[in-house]
Design a protein around this motif. Structure first.
Motif, PDB file in Angstrom:
ATOM      1  N   GLY A  84       0.812  -1.212   0.000  1.00  0.00           N
ATOM      2  CA  GLY A  84       0.000   0.000   0.000  1.00  0.00           C
ATOM      3  C   GLY A  84       0.845   1.261   0.000  1.00  0.00           C
ATOM      4  N   LEU A  85       0.263   2.346   0.497  1.00  0.00           N
ATOM      5  CA  LEU A  85       0.942   3.644   0.469  1.00  0.00           C
ATOM      6  C   LEU A  85       0.613   4.477   1.705  1.00  0.00           C
ATOM      7  N   ILE A  86       1.590   5.292   2.084  1.00  0.00           N
ATOM      8  CA  ILE A  86       1.406   6.355   3.067  1.00  0.00           C
ATOM      9  C   ILE A  86       1.200   7.650   2.281  1.00  0.00           C
ATOM     10  N   ALA A  87       0.220   8.458   2.673  1.00  0.00           N
ATOM     11  CA  ALA A  87       0.016   9.767   2.034  1.00  0.00           C
ATOM     12  C   ALA A  87       0.158  10.859   3.076  1.00  0.00           C
ATOM     13  N   LEU A  88       0.831  11.942   2.711  1.00  0.00           N
ATOM     14  CA  LEU A  88       1.062  13.062   3.613  1.00  0.00           C
ATOM     15  C   LEU A  88       0.626  14.340   2.921  1.00  0.00           C
ATOM     16  N   LEU A  89      -0.230  15.105   3.603  1.00  0.00           N
ATOM     17  CA  LEU A  89      -0.768  16.353   3.057  1.00  0.00           C
ATOM     18  C   LEU A  89      -0.621  17.456   4.089  1.00  0.00           C
ATOM     19  N   ARG A  90      -0.074  18.600   3.663  1.00  0.00           N
ATOM     20  CA  ARG A  90       0.092  19.746   4.560  1.00  0.00           C
ATOM     21  C   ARG A  90      -0.619  20.967   3.984  1.00  0.00           C
ATOM     22  N   LYS A  91      -1.297  21.711   4.862  1.00  0.00           N
ATOM     23  CA  LYS A  91      -1.935  22.965   4.479  1.00  0.00           C
ATOM     24  C   LYS A  91      -1.779  23.950   5.630  1.00  0.00           C
ATOM     25  N   GLU A  92      -1.022  25.015   5.368  1.00  0.00           N
ATOM     26  CA  GLU A  92      -0.788  26.066   6.367  1.00  0.00           C
ATOM     27  C   GLU A  92      -0.260  25.453   7.665  1.00  0.00           C
ATOM     28  N   ASN A  93      -1.005  25.578   8.765  1.00  0.00           N
ATOM     29  CA  ASN A  93      -0.500  25.068  10.048  1.00  0.00           C
ATOM     30  C   ASN A  93      -1.111  23.709  10.402  1.00  0.00           C
ATOM     31  N   ALA A  94      -1.533  22.960   9.378  1.00  0.00           N
ATOM     32  CA  ALA A  94      -2.124  21.638   9.598  1.00  0.00           C
ATOM     33  C   ALA A  94      -1.476  20.616   8.685  1.00  0.00           C
ATOM     34  N   ALA A  95      -1.505  19.364   9.123  1.00  0.00           N
ATOM     35  CA  ALA A  95      -0.978  18.263   8.314  1.00  0.00           C
ATOM     36  C   ALA A  95      -1.732  16.989   8.663  1.00  0.00           C
ATOM     37  N   GLY A 134      -2.337  19.883  14.159  1.00  0.00           N
ATOM     38  CA  GLY A 134      -2.445  21.322  14.018  1.00  0.00           C
ATOM     39  C   GLY A 134      -1.495  21.997  15.000  1.00  0.00           C
ATOM     40  N   VAL A 135      -0.814  23.056  14.573  1.00  0.00           N
ATOM     41  CA  VAL A 135       0.179  23.697  15.430  1.00  0.00           C
ATOM     42  C   VAL A 135      -0.107  25.189  15.554  1.00  0.00           C
ATOM     43  N   PRO A 136       0.354  25.818  16.645  1.00  0.00           N
ATOM     44  CA  PRO A 136       0.226  27.281  16.777  1.00  0.00           C
ATOM     45  C   PRO A 136       1.013  27.998  15.686  1.00  0.00           C
ATOM     46  N   ALA A 137       0.724  29.283  15.509  1.00  0.00           N
ATOM     47  CA  ALA A 137       1.332  30.048  14.422  1.00  0.00           C
ATOM     48  C   ALA A 137       2.847  30.152  14.534  1.00  0.00           C
ATOM     49  N   ASP A 138       3.398  30.111  15.756  1.00  0.00           N
ATOM     50  CA  ASP A 138       4.848  30.268  15.911  1.00  0.00           C
ATOM     51  C   ASP A 138       5.579  28.931  15.963  1.00  0.00           C
ATOM     52  N   TRP A 139       4.885  27.837  15.723  1.00  0.00           N
ATOM     53  CA  TRP A 139       5.523  26.527  15.628  1.00  0.00           C
ATOM     54  C   TRP A 139       5.676  26.145  14.160  1.00  0.00           C
ATOM     55  N   ARG A 140       6.477  25.130  13.909  1.00  0.00           N
ATOM     56  CA  ARG A 140       6.728  24.679  12.543  1.00  0.00           C
ATOM     57  C   ARG A 140       6.488  23.175  12.437  1.00  0.00           C
ATOM     58  N   MET A 141       6.218  22.743  11.214  1.00  0.00           N
ATOM     59  CA  MET A 141       6.119  21.313  10.929  1.00  0.00           C
ATOM     60  C   MET A 141       7.055  20.956   9.791  1.00  0.00           C
ATOM     61  N   GLY A 142       7.770  19.856   9.971  1.00  0.00           N
ATOM     62  CA  GLY A 142       8.597  19.318   8.907  1.00  0.00           C
ATOM     63  C   GLY A 142       8.013  17.990   8.460  1.00  0.00           C
ATOM     64  N   ALA A 193      -6.657  11.218   2.098  1.00  0.00           N
ATOM     65  CA  ALA A 193      -5.885  12.304   2.714  1.00  0.00           C
ATOM     66  C   ALA A 193      -6.668  13.610   2.692  1.00  0.00           C
ATOM     67  N   PHE A 194      -7.307  13.937   1.574  1.00  0.00           N
ATOM     68  CA  PHE A 194      -8.093  15.166   1.475  1.00  0.00           C
ATOM     69  C   PHE A 194      -9.304  15.125   2.408  1.00  0.00           C
ATOM     70  N   ALA A 195      -9.947  13.964   2.507  1.00  0.00           N
ATOM     71  CA  ALA A 195     -11.106  13.835   3.402  1.00  0.00           C
ATOM     72  C   ALA A 195     -10.691  14.045   4.853  1.00  0.00           C
ATOM     73  N   THR A 196      -9.530  13.506   5.223  1.00  0.00           N
ATOM     74  CA  THR A 196      -9.034  13.658   6.590  1.00  0.00           C
ATOM     75  C   THR A 196      -8.669  15.112   6.882  1.00  0.00           C
ATOM     76  N   MET A 197      -8.050  15.770   5.903  1.00  0.00           N
ATOM     77  CA  MET A 197      -7.704  17.182   6.069  1.00  0.00           C
ATOM     78  C   MET A 197      -8.954  18.040   6.206  1.00  0.00           C
ATOM     79  N   GLU A 235       0.286  18.425  -4.204  1.00  0.00           N
ATOM     80  CA  GLU A 235       0.172  18.750  -2.789  1.00  0.00           C
ATOM     81  C   GLU A 235       0.125  17.532  -1.883  1.00  0.00           C
ATOM     82  N   VAL A 236       0.005  16.336  -2.461  1.00  0.00           N
ATOM     83  CA  VAL A 236      -0.014  15.104  -1.672  1.00  0.00           C
ATOM     84  C   VAL A 236       1.241  14.294  -1.990  1.00  0.00           C
ATOM     85  N   SER A 237       2.007  13.966  -0.955  1.00  0.00           N
ATOM     86  CA  SER A 237       3.178  13.109  -1.125  1.00  0.00           C
ATOM     87  C   SER A 237       2.806  11.694  -0.708  1.00  0.00           C
ATOM     88  N   MET A 238       3.211  10.698  -1.500  1.00  0.00           N
ATOM     89  CA  MET A 238       2.885   9.310  -1.204  1.00  0.00           C
ATOM     90  C   MET A 238       4.123   8.437  -1.340  1.00  0.00           C
TER      91      MET A 238
END
Length: 307
Positions: free
Chosen positions: A99-110, A196-204, A136-140, A216-219
């Motif tokens: 199968g596959l892992i999918a990763l989607l990020r939008k602004e301060n959410a992933a 989801g993270v606060p505005a001054d936090w980051r996600m990698g 992934a889109f449904a979860t986001m 926009e979706v990495s798999m």
């Protein structure tokens, strides 16, 4: 003699219809007695290409709806979904380790999701990959529909994700059934997480073994999300990717504490681990040099056993 006369009359009528219709052939429906257009070759090729269903089923659908492509496509989807639910119940005990892992990020959410199938062959199929992206889109969308404050990490059960609506409007469960009906393998949704993270936090983030999909979706086979703060100005994305690569490669199980002493090659705490990309430092030492701090991380490996 009477039977011969009837057949002769039918042949005569069919010949007249063909002459009137020109190049379009007609067939008589035995059950209803109505005349139906046979499948137009150009439309048959188009329907086969756009839906991926078998040649025989596409031909049957076009003949059933007199070459109306829209109605034929809807009917094919309905039939595949019904067949999928039937197949799903028969195949549910078959092991799904690919199968596959999918990763989607939008602004301060992933979000990160895992969808499994039986073989790598199906994992490479475009329809399966579209299904993974839709999940992934449904979860986001579900994550963004809720009010969040501060740092939020939500682990969703497969049952709850299956109830979500995909972009086309049907449920994730219906799309799973549709894919099973068309691809003929057991397909299952294993897990999903939203962050989801606060505005001054980051996600990698980082996905290993990536396959092509919507930009926009990495798999891929492995995925990692890391939540941190700080880092060189303008280089936060680079730092986040490096940390994600380390987490995928070294598979830490816990964060650890700043100043923890490494315990050797079997170290499973992130901060005391030798940093994969610059092995002269531990992860903790490298973060200190970057004036950064990690708060949390998530790692998915496709097909791994989960608690």
């Amino acid at each position: 003699m009477a039977a011969c006369s009837v057949f002769s009359s039918l042949r005569s009528q069919l010949s007249k219809v063909r002459r009137l219709a020109g190049c379009v052939e007609c067939v008589e429906c035995v059950h209803t007695g109505r005349w139906m257009l046979s499948a137009d070759k150009a439309l048959l090729v188009k329907l086969r290409k756009t839906t991926g269903y078998t040649f025989i089923n596409c031909k049957k659908a076009l003949e059933k709806f007199n070459n109306d492509v829209t109605l034929a496509e809807h009917w094919l989807h309905d039939q595949a979904q019904k067949e999928g639910w039937s197949k799903a119940s028969k195949l549910e005990n078959r092991r799904t380790s690919e199968g596959l892992i999918a990763l989607l990020r939008k602004e301060n959410a992933a979000v990160m999701v895992e969808v499994n199938c039986e073989t790598d062959f199906v994992a490479r199929n475009e329809m399966f990959q579209q299904l993974v992206q839709d999940v992934a889109f449904a979860t986001m969308e579900h994550h963004q529909s809720r009010v969040h404050a501060g740092y939020v990490k939500s682990l969703m059960s497969a049952e709850n994700v299956c109830k979500l609506a995909v972009p086309e409007g049907s449920s994730v469960a219906d799309q799973l059934a549709l894919a099973i009906g068309r691809l003929g393998e057991n397909i299952s949704l294993r897990r999903a997480v939203s962050v989801g993270v606060p505005a001054d936090w980051r996600m990698g983030s980082y996905v290993h073994g990536a396959v092509l999909g919507r930009s926009e979706v990495s798999m891929g086979r492995y995925g990692a999300l890391v939540v941190f703060q700080g880092g060189p100005e303008g280089q936060e994305e680079v730092l986040g990717k490096k940390l994600g690569q380390h987490i995928v490669g070294e598979a830490p199980l816990s964060l650890g504490e700043v100043g923890d002493v490494p315990c050797g090659e079997t170290e499973t705490r992130l901060l005391p681990q030798t940093f994969l990309l610059e092995p002269q430092y531990t992860v903790g030492q490298y973060l200190a040099l970057q004036n950064a701090r990690v708060f949390d991380f998530i790692r998915f490996k496709c097909g791994e056993e989960t608690q």
